[in-house]
Each structure stands twice: as structure tokens, then as C-alpha cells.
Design an enzyme around this catalytic site. Structure first.
Site, PDB file in Angstrom:
ATOM      1  N   GLU A 128       0.808  -1.223   0.000  1.00  0.00           N
ATOM      2  CA  GLU A 128       0.000   0.000   0.000  1.00  0.00           C
ATOM      3  C   GLU A 128       0.839   1.269   0.000  1.00  0.00           C
ATOM      4  O   GLU A 128       0.384   2.330  -0.440  1.00  0.00           O
ATOM      5  CB  GLU A 128      -0.969   0.012   1.183  1.00  0.00           C
ATOM      6  CG  GLU A 128      -2.107  -1.003   1.071  1.00  0.00           C
ATOM      7  CD  GLU A 128      -1.746  -2.371   1.605  1.00  0.00           C
ATOM      8  OE1 GLU A 128      -0.548  -2.614   1.898  1.00  0.00           O
ATOM      9  OE2 GLU A 128      -2.655  -3.223   1.737  1.00  0.00           O
ATOM     10  N   PHE A 155     -11.063  -7.527  14.327  1.00  0.00           N
ATOM     11  CA  PHE A 155     -10.018  -7.955  13.400  1.00  0.00           C
ATOM     12  C   PHE A 155      -9.732  -6.850  12.371  1.00  0.00           C
ATOM     13  O   PHE A 155     -10.638  -6.332  11.743  1.00  0.00           O
ATOM     14  CB  PHE A 155     -10.454  -9.242  12.690  1.00  0.00           C
ATOM     15  CG  PHE A 155      -9.434  -9.709  11.676  1.00  0.00           C
ATOM     16  CD1 PHE A 155      -8.146 -10.075  12.084  1.00  0.00           C
ATOM     17  CD2 PHE A 155      -9.743  -9.744  10.328  1.00  0.00           C
ATOM     18  CE1 PHE A 155      -7.198 -10.481  11.152  1.00  0.00           C
ATOM     19  CE2 PHE A 155      -8.797 -10.151   9.393  1.00  0.00           C
ATOM     20  CZ  PHE A 155      -7.515 -10.518   9.807  1.00  0.00           C
ATOM     21  N   GLN A 156      -8.480  -6.523  12.225  1.00  0.00           N
ATOM     22  CA  GLN A 156      -8.024  -5.480  11.288  1.00  0.00           C
ATOM     23  C   GLN A 156      -8.659  -4.121  11.550  1.00  0.00           C
ATOM     24  O   GLN A 156      -8.868  -3.348  10.633  1.00  0.00           O
ATOM     25  CB  GLN A 156      -8.230  -5.928   9.841  1.00  0.00           C
ATOM     26  CG  GLN A 156      -7.307  -7.084   9.502  1.00  0.00           C
ATOM     27  CD  GLN A 156      -7.203  -7.373   8.026  1.00  0.00           C
ATOM     28  OE1 GLN A 156      -8.135  -7.133   7.269  1.00  0.00           O
ATOM     29  NE2 GLN A 156      -6.061  -7.907   7.612  1.00  0.00           N
ATOM     30  N   LYS A 164     -17.283  -1.006   6.586  1.00  0.00           N
ATOM     31  CA  LYS A 164     -17.737  -1.998   5.606  1.00  0.00           C
ATOM     32  C   LYS A 164     -19.253  -2.004   5.454  1.00  0.00           C
ATOM     33  O   LYS A 164     -19.783  -2.071   4.341  1.00  0.00           O
ATOM     34  CB  LYS A 164     -17.245  -3.387   6.041  1.00  0.00           C
ATOM     35  CG  LYS A 164     -17.529  -4.463   5.012  1.00  0.00           C
ATOM     36  CD  LYS A 164     -16.870  -5.786   5.408  1.00  0.00           C
ATOM     37  CE  LYS A 164     -17.068  -6.829   4.309  1.00  0.00           C
ATOM     38  NZ  LYS A 164     -16.399  -8.100   4.636  1.00  0.00           N
ATOM     39  N   MET A 193      24.116   8.714   1.996  1.00  0.00           N
ATOM     40  CA  MET A 193      24.005  10.014   2.658  1.00  0.00           C
ATOM     41  C   MET A 193      24.344   9.890   4.136  1.00  0.00           C
ATOM     42  O   MET A 193      24.982  10.765   4.720  1.00  0.00           O
ATOM     43  CB  MET A 193      22.598  10.592   2.458  1.00  0.00           C
ATOM     44  CG  MET A 193      22.442  12.012   2.951  1.00  0.00           C
ATOM     45  SD  MET A 193      23.615  13.135   2.182  1.00  0.00           S
ATOM     46  CE  MET A 193      22.610  13.849   0.883  1.00  0.00           C
TER      47      MET A 193
END
Ligand SMILES: Cc1ncc(C[n+]2csc(CCOP(=O)(O)OP(=O)(O)O)c2C)c(N)n1
Ligand SMILES: [Mg+2]
Lengths: 622, 169
Positions: free
Chosen positions: A51, A113-114, A163, A486
Site C-alpha cells: 500500500e 479484526f483489522q 464496511k 548520505m
């Protein structure tokens, strides 16, 4: 009679309604309802491999098209994976809309969940965010989100969509005015006429003016106005890292990049200026160095659409709130008027010859320079950029973060606005590959070169799979020094060459095989003569992504350099200018983590320490 | 007062009554590195809006920056910086003071002087209630301290601008 749609259908239709053509994303449980109507939509969905890639692609897409980027992700880890690009877009004022699934309304707050508190998490790094609790609100929220993302100071907007809201039905409608419910949002776009007059009055009095052009010029699509203003007034222009290309590098008035790794003329002209015309710039610490010592003799005219930028870091003598395009246009008109009045009076124009000559001398004596390799086996990164630029002068160039980014910004000769895309404010390693994919998806006819570091490459390389599968033929030049270069540079200069966890090695992974495994063409360059030959081969391929592993001089450092938190007067030119520097003297200047101290105005920065052994060039006389 | 010295400033912030608006305001101030001395939130006459009164201890420059940053929140409608000389500011205090049968009278006497109400009386303590300008609340607290303060709850200040004393012509 209005149509019954599910929330998900309403979302997709709303996206179509605001003109979205491409979205970047990856599905999951909580966003499933949205992915179903996407199948039937005209919108192209590009399936990413992580993502974070979706977010940076959306950013790249904005830069190449001028249209807001859109990303769609699932709840929990999908949403947290995109926090980095959201923050990146916030720092660089990139318009972007991110839609994330969320657990159903009844489960919110139950550690389902999630479930992640993404509404709270995105609050401080978005321009605005929403959690949609009623499907009927979806059209309004989408219309508002795009309005907010693209107007005023642009930025990311986040929409959390439970959802069950996506799954339940609503009566379709479309708001006529996206701003109807935004009582607290009225960006000021045109500058106050009195302030515009005052700015031009200061300009007329100034002997050493400089235009300090920032990313706001590009956000306001004001490059043409900037050019007209600079040419009419004959005021030289520095283009910050976020504004490279806003005025072409070959323009006689363009001094190029100021700041920590800027060139001598750009840095020093700001330091010696008596009037800074700051247009869409924000006095970032990477530009100012130690704030108290920045452009000490200069008055400041500061134009920005965000009032909070005015006098945030440096006091603005003439603050002007407004859109850069509109304000610069007013500045041009006001300048014309004042010129007419001056001519009527028979007064001479302000005498700036000495200033322009001085700048010319600086430019002439201290252009970017590097020490050439001792033989054909030493490939210098700067040389690679020069050759890439020669082969594809008009390409869109996307930078990662690190030495290679600075080399790209210094050595590419930018000829147009929006040619240069990079992560300026947040400095996000891994930005280049996905941003290049997004830029190419938005503007397929343009050659897109990502200039990436080996460290950066390994952070988001999987998006090359996306590029292959989706047939988005970007080109990636890895400046492979085998180091987190760097950071290595800072350890060399400020930590007595004690190298701690910066060595990556050049051979693992095998970048050619890795490229091939991902459906790309891979090349490797070890010698100077190969540079041009392989670039030419890469330029011939236009149906597949290409990766070139340039094995560059691992010890090359980026110069010039202003050590963090010190005065820009102490710009170190580096070894290419033939002076001997004892860089060990600089160890005292190192700050703890390589980041400039966070301040509200620079008062609490450490006192300046002038390293011995470095020559203050501008006092030497010419 | 010098612009460079921190001082208490009261900001009256009219916000849209939207979910998360308190978190936005409080979060923004914390995120920008400023401290909130007090914060009070309540409804207004219009159910669509709430008023937050927040007090910060900052220099004038930083107050200006806070105001500008707050204005960037989409749900913030209007901010008034309340000038202490030109506004009414009030706070409510509840304080439970320890006392014995002998000292209770002294505590009640103090309450009377301050025109504080007695909110609760127990065998070993008295709870007083006082509303007024924050400085008066501080004075009362200082004076009851010798008896022993068991608990304090304050609302944080709220304020309004003073009205013009003459009608506009
Ligand atoms: C996500 C992230 N982690 C860490 C850093 C700190 N950082 C800045 S530059 C750099 C090294 C980058 O290495 P590489 O991509 O190989 O580029 P080079 O400097 O060698 O050109 C690091 C670790 C960062 N900017 N971003
Ligand atoms: Mg590297």
C-alpha cells in the site's frame, strides 16, 4: 425517482463524477464491497504490491497530470501501510484522496479484526479526514474531499469507510456545490492590493533582490507568471528542491537550487540579498541553514496561500496571503504601473548592475563541480546524471532520497515545470519507484527516469512487478554505491569516519537478476564507456520497465554542503575546487541524529561554530 | 508586555459540532509543541456549533502561529483572542478542604468572604464551590491551603468579549 445504490456503488460513481480515471490500491476484507462495483467502472485500478506503493503512485500521478491522486486500501494494516505516503503528501502539499475500508460501525472501538484507529492516526497528517457513518453522506464527502485536496494549500484527505456503510443502500444524489457545508473553509486567493503595492515599492528600492521560488509556484501552476515576473524585473531566481524546473535551468536568471546542497551562487545570493521575494516557499531548514544567520540583511516579501507559513520561521516584512499565480500576476501589473510612473518622472531604473555582475562571478567561479575518476573503472554519480540528462533531456525525473537525489537535483538540467518529482519535506526513502510508476501511468507518452539509491530501491522494489504486469514501462537508474550513502557521508564528516550500519554491499541482491525476475530488463554498468552505451539501450526499450545498476564510486560525497544547523555562510565547497579542507574540524557540528533541530523560529539552535580551515569565499573579493 | 515573553492567552474558538473536533484541536496544539493550560468545551445556542475556550502560555508570536494553525482546521469557524481587559472570564472551582470540628468554622468564614457556596459537608472536610475570574479562585485556594486541600476540580476558564457600553448610532 432517484436511484437506490449501495454505499460502495455510490462511492465509485462519486469518484467518476469528480473525474477520477485511475486509482491505485490493494483490496482486503473491509474494502471488499468497494472492489465489486470497481469491476464495472470506467476507472482504471492499478493493483500495487504494497500500500505504500499506492500512495506514492498517487503522488507521482498528481505531479505528471496536475490531477489529484487516488488510493484505495483496506482497513488496519492496509491503512497503516499508507500512512507514510499520506504524511509525505502532507509535507509536500500534494493533493491526494485516500479511501480506506474500516470495520463495520458496530465493531468500531472493539479491537475487531483489522481494526486500527485510522481516523485518529491520519488526523495530524492530513488536510482533513472523514469517517463516513451514513451511506447517504458518501457523495457529499467525496465531493468535499476532492475540493479540499485540490484548493487552497493542497494536501491529502483521508476517508474511512466502514464496511457496512459501503454495503448498505442510499438514494443517489450529487451535491451542486462541494463547499456548501464548509463554513470554516474560505482560502484567500488574491493578494491584498496594498501589500502588493508595498512589495513593488520595496523592490524598486532594492539593490540586491532575489526571487526565492518554492513548490507553491508549481502547485499554483504559476511557472509562466514566475518567468514573466522575473524577466520584467530582471531579478534572479533560485528554485528550491520542490521547485526545480519552475524556471528552466538554462534561463539566464535561474540560479538553481539553494540550501544544504545548493550551489554557491544560489546560496550566497540569498545570503547577501537585501530583498527576498519568497514565492510559494516556506523557509525550510534545509534551505535556510541556521535561521538566525539566514539572509541577514534581507527584507522579506512572502507570498503563500497558507497564512500560517507567513512569519512562521522568518518574519515577513510584507506578508501576502494568496495563490501564487494570482498574486504574481498582480505583482507584474503593479510593477508595470510603477515603471510607467518612474519613466514619467524621468527617474533611472534601480542600478543593479553590480549585483548581477557579482552573481555572475559567483556562478562562473563556483559552478557544481566534481573530481573526475582516476580511470575508466571509476564511475562518478554526477557523470551518470549528466549522461542520462543528455540522452533524455525532456524525461520526467523522479528522485529517491539520499545522495543520488541531491546529485539528480544538482546535475540534471531541468527544462520544464513538473519535470522533477521527489520527496522533499518528509524525505521518504522508497519514494522513487512507485512515484515513477504513478507519473508514467498519468502521462504514458513521456519517458520517466527514476534516479534511485540502492538503499531506496530495496524499500519499494516490488512495485516494479506492478509496473511490469500493468505495462507501465518506467526506467530506473540505481546509483549503486553499496551504502546508505548520505548517512555514510555524515558519519564520515561528523562522526570521525566511524561507519555504523551503513554498508549494504553492491553484489547482493543481484540487481540484474532481480529486475529480470520482476519482468523488467536489467543492465549493469561498471565502467565509464558503458554509461552511454547502456543508457542508449535502455532508451530503446519502450514496452518493459528497465533497471540499470550503475556501480558508482562508493566514496563520492555531495558538495557543496552546509552542515545542519550552521550558517549558510559556512558552505563547504568540497575537494573539487582545489582547496584543502580539514573536515575533521566539522565533528563538533554534528547533531545527534542527522536531523536539524526542531524549532519554532530558530532561537534554540546551537550557536554558530565556524569551522577552521574553510575559507569564507565571498569576503575574499573578486 | 513584551511580544517575546510568554503570557497566558485565552482563545475562544467556535467550531463545527463534528465528530473528532476536540481531538483535532487538542492534537494540533500538542503536535505543534505548545502546551494547553486549560481547555473547556461546551455547546452554543446553535446545536451545529460548540465553543472551546483554551488558555495557552505562549509568546505573542507563538499565539499568532497557533491561531493560524487552528484556522487551518476545516471545522474551525472563528477564533477570538480574548483581551483580559476587554472580556469577562470565568471558571468554576470545587475544592474539598480538610477540617476538624474546631477548624470548620474558619474554613466557612473564608467561604463567606469569597462568597463561595458550601457544596458538601462531612465529618472531616468541607467542599466549597466558587465561580469567578480564575485569579479569585487561586486566592481562595491559597488561603484554604493551610487547612489541607484534599481534592480540587476546576473547569478551565470560559470567556466572552465584553459588550459595547453604548449602542451603535
Ligand atoms: C524511510 C527512511 N529511512 C531512513 C532514512 C534516512 N536516510 C536518508 S538518506 C539514507 C540513505 C539512502 O541510501 P541510498 O538509497 O543507497 O542512497 P545514497 O545516499 O546512497 O545515494 C537514509 C538511510 C530516510 N530518509 N527514509
Ligand atoms: Mg546508496
Amino acid at each position: 425517482m432517484s436511484q437506490r445504490l449501495t454505499g460502495a456503488e455510490a462511492l465509485v460513481r462519486s469518484l467518476e463524477q469528480v473525474g477520477v480515471e485511475v486509482v491505485f490500491g490493494l483490496p482486503g476484507g473491509a474494502i471488499l464491497p468497494v472492489y465489486d462495483p470497481l469491476i464495472d467502472s470506467s476507472i482504471r485500478h492499478i493493483l500495487v504490491r504494497h500500500e505504500q506503493g499506492a500512495g506514492h503512485m498517487a503522488q507521482g500521478y498528481y505531479w505528471s497530470t496536475g490531477k489529484p491522486g487516488v488510493a484505495v486500501v483496506t482497513s488496519g494494516p492496509g491503512a497503516t501501510n499508507i500512512l507514510t505516503p499520506i504524511t509525505d503528501a502532507f509535507m509536500d502539499s500534494v493533493p491526494m484522496v485516500v479511501i480506506a475500508g474500516q470495520v463495520s460501525r458496530a465493531a468500531i472501538g472493539s479491537d475487531a479484526f483489522q481494526e486500527a484507529p485510522t481516523f485518529n492516526m491520519t488526523m495530524p497528517v492530513t488536510k482533513h479526514n472523514y469517517v463516513v457513518m451514513d451511506p447517504a453522506e458518501i457523495p457529499q464527502v467525496v465531493a468535499e474531499a476532492f475540493h479540499l485536496a485540490t484548493t487552497g494549500r493542497p494536501g491529502p484527505v483521508f476517508i474511512d469507510l466502514p464496511k457496512d456503510v459501503a454495503a448498505s443502500e442510499m438514494d443517489w444524489w450529487w451535491p451542486e456545490d462541494p463547499a456548501a457545508n464548509l463554513a470554516g473553509y474560505r482560502p484567500t486567493t488574491s493578494g491584498h492590493p496594498k501589500q502588493v503595492k508595498e512589495a513593488i515599492r520595496l523592490l524598486a528600492e532594492s539593490a540586491r533582490p532575489v526571487i526565492y521560488a518554492g513548490g507553491g509556484i508549481l502547485k499554483a501552476r504559476a511557472a509562466a507568471e514566475l518567468r514573466e515576473f522575473a524577466e520584467k524585473t530582471r531579478v534572479p531566481v533560485v528554485t528550491t528542491l520542490m521547485a526545480r524546473g519552475a524556471l528552466p535551468d538554462d534561463h539566464e536568471l535561474c540560479l538553481g537550487m539553494p540550501g544544504m546542497h545548493g550551489n554557491y551562487a544560489a546560496v550566497t545570493s540569498l545570503q547577501r540579498s537585501d530583498l527576498l521575494l519568497a514565492l510559494g516557499s516556506r523557509f525550510d531548514d534545509r534551505v535556510t541553514g541556521r535561521v538566525a544567520d539566514f539572509a541577514p540583511d534581507a527584507k522579506v516579501v512572502h507570498v503563500d496561500i497558507d497564512p500560517a507559513e507567513l512569519s512562521k520561521v522568518r518574519h515577513a516584512d510584507v506578508p501576502i496571503v494568496g495563490d501564487c499565480r494570482i498574486v504574481i500576476d498582480s505583482l507584474v501589473k503593479e510593477f508595470d504601473k510603477s515603471e510607467r510612473r518612474r519613466e514619467e518622472r524621468g527617474d533611472p531604473p534601480p542600478d543593479r548592475d553590480a549585483w548581477l555582475v557579482q552573481i555572475e562571478v559567483w556562478r562562473d567561479k563556483f559552478p557544481y563541480r566534481y573530481v573526475e575518476g582516476s580511470d575508466d573503472k571509476v564511475v562518478k554519480p554526477q557523470y551518470v546524471i549528466e549522461r542520462l540528462c543528455a540522452a533524455a533531456p525532456d524525461a520526467t525525473v523522479v528522485g529517491g532520497v539520499g545522495q543520488h537525489q541531491m546529485f539528480a537535483s544538482q546535475w540534471w538540467r531541468f527544462s520544464r515545470p513538473y519535470q522533477w518529482i521527489n520527496s522533499g519535506g518528509l524525505g521518504t526513502m522508497g519514494f522513487a519507484i512507485p512515484a515513477a510508476v504513478g507519473a508514467k501511468a498519468g502521462d504514458p507518452d513521456r519517458v520517466v527516469w527514476a534516479i534511485d539509491g540502492d538503499g531506496c530501491f530495496q524499500m519499494t522494489l516490488q512495485e516494479l512487478i506492478t509496473a511490469s504486469v500493468e505495462r507501465i514501462p518506467v526506467k530506473i537508474a540505481i546509483l549503486n554505491n553499496g551504502y546508505l550513502g548520505m548517512v555514510r557521508q555524515w558519519q564520515e564528516l561528523f562522526y570521525e569516519e566511524r561507519y555504523s550500519e551503513v554498508h549494504l554491499g553492491t553484489d547482493i541482491p543481484d540487481y540484474v537478476k532481480l529486475a529480470e525476475a520482476m519482468g523488467c530488463v536489467g543492465f549493469r554498468v561498471d565502467t565509464v564507456p558503458d554509461v552511454d552505451a547502456v543508457i542508449a539501450k535502455a532508451m530503446e526499450i519502450d514496452d518493459q520497465p528497465v533497471v540499470i545498476d550503475f556501480r558508482i564510486d562508493p566514496m563520492e560525497k555531495v558538495y557543496p554542503m552546509v552542515p545542519a544547523g550552521t550558517s549558510n555562510d559556512g558552505l563547504l565547497l568540497g575537494p573539487a575546487y582545489g582547496q584543502v579542507e580539514d573536515e575533521r574540524e566539522l565533528t563538533a557540528l554534528a547533531d545527534s541524529d542527522g536531523a536539524a533541530p526542531m524549532t519554532h523560529g530558530g532561537e534554540d539552535e546551537p550557536p554558530p561554530e565556524h569551522p577552521e580551515g574553510h575559507i569564507e569565499l565571498d569576503k575574499g573579493g573578486f | 508586555m513584551s511580544a517575546m515573553e510568554p503570557h497566558l492567552t485565552t482563545l475562544s474558538v467556535l467550531v463545527e459540532n463534528q465528530p473528532g473536533v476536540l481531538a483535532r484541536v487538542a492534537g494540533l496544539i500538542a503536535r505543534r509543541g505548545y502546551n494547553i493550560e486549560s481547555l473547556a468545551v461546551g455547546p452554543t445556542d446553535d446545536p451545529g456549533f460548540s465553543r472551546m475556550t483554551l488558555v495557552v502560555d505562549q509568546t505573542q508570536t507563538h499565539v499568532e502561529q497557533i491561531v493560524k494553525q487552528l484556522y487551518k482546521l476545516i471545522n474551525v469557524i472563528k477564533i477570538i483572542e480574548l483581551d483580559p481587559t476587554d472580556s469577562i472570564e470565568r471558571e468554576l472551582l470545587l475544592v474539598r478542604v480538610a477540617c476538624t470540628a474546631e477548624t470548620r468554622f474558619q474554613v466557612l468564614e473564608l467561604a463567606e468572604i469569597f462568597e463561595a457556596k458550601v457544596a458538601d459537608v462531612g465529618a472531616e472536610s468541607v467542599a466549597l464551590e466558587l465561580s469567578g475570574p480564575p485569579s479569585r479562585l487561586n486566592d481562595l485556594l491559597e488561603l484554604v491551603e493551610q487547612h489541607g486541600i484534599k481534592e480540587v476540580a476546576r473547569t478551565g476558564r470560559i470567556g466572552l468579549e465584553r459588550a459595547r457600553k453604548r449602542a451603535a448610532i
